[in-house]
Design a protein around this motif. Structure first.
Motif, PDB file in Angstrom:
ATOM      1  N   LEU A   1      44.937  35.568  43.124  1.00 39.72           N
ATOM      2  CA  LEU A   1      43.509  35.245  43.054  1.00 39.72           C
ATOM      3  C   LEU A   1      43.170  34.088  43.989  1.00 39.72           C
ATOM      4  O   LEU A   1      42.110  34.069  44.628  1.00 39.72           O
ATOM      5  CB  LEU A   1      43.115  34.902  41.618  1.00 39.72           C
ATOM      6  N   TYR A   2      44.068  33.129  44.085  1.00 41.68           N
ATOM      7  CA  TYR A   2      43.879  32.016  45.012  1.00 41.68           C
ATOM      8  C   TYR A   2      43.845  32.522  46.451  1.00 41.68           C
ATOM      9  O   TYR A   2      42.965  32.165  47.237  1.00 41.68           O
ATOM     10  CB  TYR A   2      45.012  31.005  44.835  1.00 41.68           C
ATOM     11  N   PHE A   3      44.820  33.361  46.801  1.00 44.68           N
ATOM     12  CA  PHE A   3      44.871  33.899  48.160  1.00 44.68           C
ATOM     13  C   PHE A   3      43.623  34.720  48.477  1.00 44.68           C
ATOM     14  O   PHE A   3      43.073  34.641  49.582  1.00 44.68           O
ATOM     15  CB  PHE A   3      46.117  34.757  48.350  1.00 44.68           C
TER      16      PHE A   3
ATOM     17  N   ASP B   1      40.674  34.408  47.228  1.00 42.31           N
ATOM     18  CA  ASP B   1      39.539  33.500  47.393  1.00 42.31           C
ATOM     19  C   ASP B   1      39.575  32.833  48.762  1.00 42.31           C
ATOM     20  O   ASP B   1      38.553  32.747  49.455  1.00 42.31           O
ATOM     21  CB  ASP B   1      39.560  32.442  46.292  1.00 42.31           C
ATOM     22  N   ARG B   2      40.770  32.360  49.166  1.00 46.29           N
ATOM     23  CA  ARG B   2      40.884  31.703  50.465  1.00 46.29           C
ATOM     24  C   ARG B   2      40.603  32.668  51.611  1.00 46.29           C
ATOM     25  O   ARG B   2      39.978  32.309  52.607  1.00 46.29           O
ATOM     26  CB  ARG B   2      42.280  31.091  50.636  1.00 46.29           C
TER      27      ARG B   2
ATOM     28  N   ASN C   1      49.031  23.515  49.058  1.00 46.00           N
ATOM     29  CA  ASN C   1      47.603  23.855  48.936  1.00 46.00           C
ATOM     30  C   ASN C   1      47.348  24.925  47.887  1.00 46.00           C
ATOM     31  O   ASN C   1      46.370  25.651  47.965  1.00 46.00           O
ATOM     32  CB  ASN C   1      47.085  24.335  50.298  1.00 46.00           C
ATOM     33  N   MET C   2      48.238  25.024  46.925  1.00 42.29           N
ATOM     34  CA  MET C   2      48.115  26.076  45.924  1.00 42.29           C
ATOM     35  C   MET C   2      47.455  25.523  44.674  1.00 42.29           C
ATOM     36  O   MET C   2      47.744  24.411  44.239  1.00 42.29           O
ATOM     37  CB  MET C   2      49.502  26.634  45.575  1.00 42.29           C
ATOM     38  N   ALA C   3      46.564  26.309  44.093  1.00 44.48           N
ATOM     39  CA  ALA C   3      45.961  25.931  42.823  1.00 44.48           C
ATOM     40  C   ALA C   3      47.058  25.783  41.780  1.00 44.48           C
ATOM     41  O   ALA C   3      48.016  26.547  41.766  1.00 44.48           O
ATOM     42  CB  ALA C   3      44.966  27.003  42.393  1.00 44.48           C
TER      43      ALA C   3
ATOM     44  N   ARG D   1      49.927  31.282  55.390  1.00 49.49           N
ATOM     45  CA  ARG D   1      49.171  30.305  54.618  1.00 49.49           C
ATOM     46  C   ARG D   1      50.067  29.117  54.304  1.00 49.49           C
ATOM     47  O   ARG D   1      51.293  29.218  54.383  1.00 49.49           O
ATOM     48  CB  ARG D   1      48.657  30.909  53.296  1.00 49.49           C
TER      49      ARG D   1
ATOM     50  N   GLY E   1      47.662  34.065  39.252  1.00 45.68           N
ATOM     51  CA  GLY E   1      46.978  32.875  39.748  1.00 45.68           C
ATOM     52  C   GLY E   1      47.076  32.757  41.261  1.00 45.68           C
ATOM     53  O   GLY E   1      46.105  32.411  41.942  1.00 45.68           O
ATOM     54  N   SER E   2      48.251  33.077  41.796  1.00 43.76           N
ATOM     55  CA  SER E   2      48.441  32.953  43.243  1.00 43.76           C
ATOM     56  C   SER E   2      47.650  34.001  44.000  1.00 43.76           C
ATOM     57  O   SER E   2      47.035  33.694  45.024  1.00 43.76           O
ATOM     58  CB  SER E   2      49.929  33.064  43.586  1.00 43.76           C
TER      59      SER E   2
END
Length: 371
Positions: A242-244, A246-247, A206-208, A200, A239-240
């Motif tokens: 959950l971001y991953f 979702d992506r 590209n990280m929230a 990624r 946070g990371s």
């Protein structure tokens, strides 16, 4: 958040510096004040600070001696010298003490902001360099944990991530020997490792954005260091992940379908070979646990169940040829042990291969009689 200790014997200068810093915004916050070096050291015994802004000339203990003592007792802190004197001797001593910046009075707002921003960049780079070196040293110790992260994300195990984060944090804490301020940099470096393993984009691209723990800890007591930095690390890692997750959910479906289709095609062609999970996972390549979970989720059955299905259907066709012995049929569909094959065949069809063959013969005879 970067906490600043302001040390000057003039109260109006201390408040003036604090007022200017309050206008900057960003990560800077004034956490404490001291009228001389001795008071500053006493404050630092019970409180945490990242940066010290100190006047050179003060009673009891001057700024240069304070900075020297800080280097001994709090080596991770950076110091900025403030002086009314643009003298080479002071500047030389400050350079020898490796101060971050040297600012002349009256303090210019822009010069102060530039000095703090330079200190922030230096602190961030120093900590990231240190944790990068640490991760190189601990490479063998964290590979299993990194594999857990990629497996959890790729298999979309969103319900399991809190325990995963805690386990990771406990692993990291064993590396830092009580130096809790490294946990934030370490969790950032860890997220970048995970991003690389997942192929990624790096965290900066590209990280929230990561939130800092929003408790009122502008003044951070040393007794709260572990709690504070652990919670910030947890927030970063949660946070990371959950971001991953979702992506992955958004871009995973079509890719998974391709993988499943390829695995099925391989099994359909090589069903008679000695297949194992490792060999199938190497085709992609992906981890065995990820492939197992993904195949089951996509098809509703395990890969081994699918393999058995293919083999049993092929065996049923081969049994129609009465010139092929049962043990030969077993070998042709990947089973060296004909008894094991017969057992699986009965579990699948409810009858043994010989019974199936007899039923086919009877059906053929009845059809001939009918003709």
């Amino acid at each position: 958040m970067l906490r600043i200790l302001v040390v000057d014997d003039e109260p109006y200068i201390r408040t003036g510096i604090a007022s200017k810093i309050g206008q900057f915004g960003g990560p800077f916050v004034v956490s404490g004040f001291a009228a001389n070096g001795m008071e500053a050291l006493e404050w630092l015994e019970t409180h945490h600070a990242d940066i010290c802004i100190a006047d050179i000339r003060m009673p009891v203990m001057d700024g240069l001696e304070l900075i020297q003592r800080i280097r001994q007792t709090h080596p991770r802190m950076l110091s900025i010298v403030v002086s009314s004197y643009n003298e080479f001797a002071y500047a030389r001593q400050a350079i020898q003490l490796n101060v971050s910046d040297y600012i002349l009075k009256p303090i210019d707002r822009a010069a102060l902001q530039q000095a703090l921003e330079h200190a922030a960049v230096t602190l961030d780079k120093t900590r990231m360099d240190e944790v990068s070196h640490l991760l190189l040293q601990k490479n063998d110790q964290y590979q299993d944990m990194l594999q857990r992260w990629t497996d959890y994300i790729l298999t979309n195990r969103a319900d399991k991530y809190p325990l995963l984060v805690v386990d990771t944090l406990n692993l990291m804490e064993g590396w830092i020997e009580g130096d809790y301020c490294l946990l934030e940099a370490l969790s950032t470096a860890w997220i970048e490792l995970v991003a690389a393993a997942l192929k990624r984009p790096p965290i900066g691209e590209n990280m929230a954005p990561m939130r800092e723990w929003d408790m009122d800890y502008a003044v951070l007591p040393r007794g709260k260091l572990r709690e504070y930095f652990r919670l910030n690390a947890v927030m970063q890692m949660e946070g990371s992940i959950l971001y991953f997750l979702d992506r992955m959910r958004k871009g995973q479906t079509s890719e998974n379908e391709k993988i499943i289709r390829r695995i099925k095609q391989y099994i359909d062609t090589h069903y008679a070979d000695k297949l194992n999970l490792e060999k199938l996972a190497d085709l992609i390549p992906i981890s065995r646990s990820y492939l197992t979970a993904m195949f089951k989720r996509s098809t509703g059955i395990t890969m081994w169940k699918y393999l058995v299905n293919v083999r049993m259907k092929k065996a049923k066709m081969l049994l129609l040829d009465h010139n092929v012995k049962v043990y030969e049929v077993a070998n042709k569909v990947g089973y060296e042990n004909s008894e094991h094959f017969s057992k699986l065949f009965k579990e699948y069809y409810g009858i043994t291969p010989k019974e199936y063959r007899r039923m086919v013969e009877i059906a053929d005879e009845e059809e001939l009689c009918y003709d």
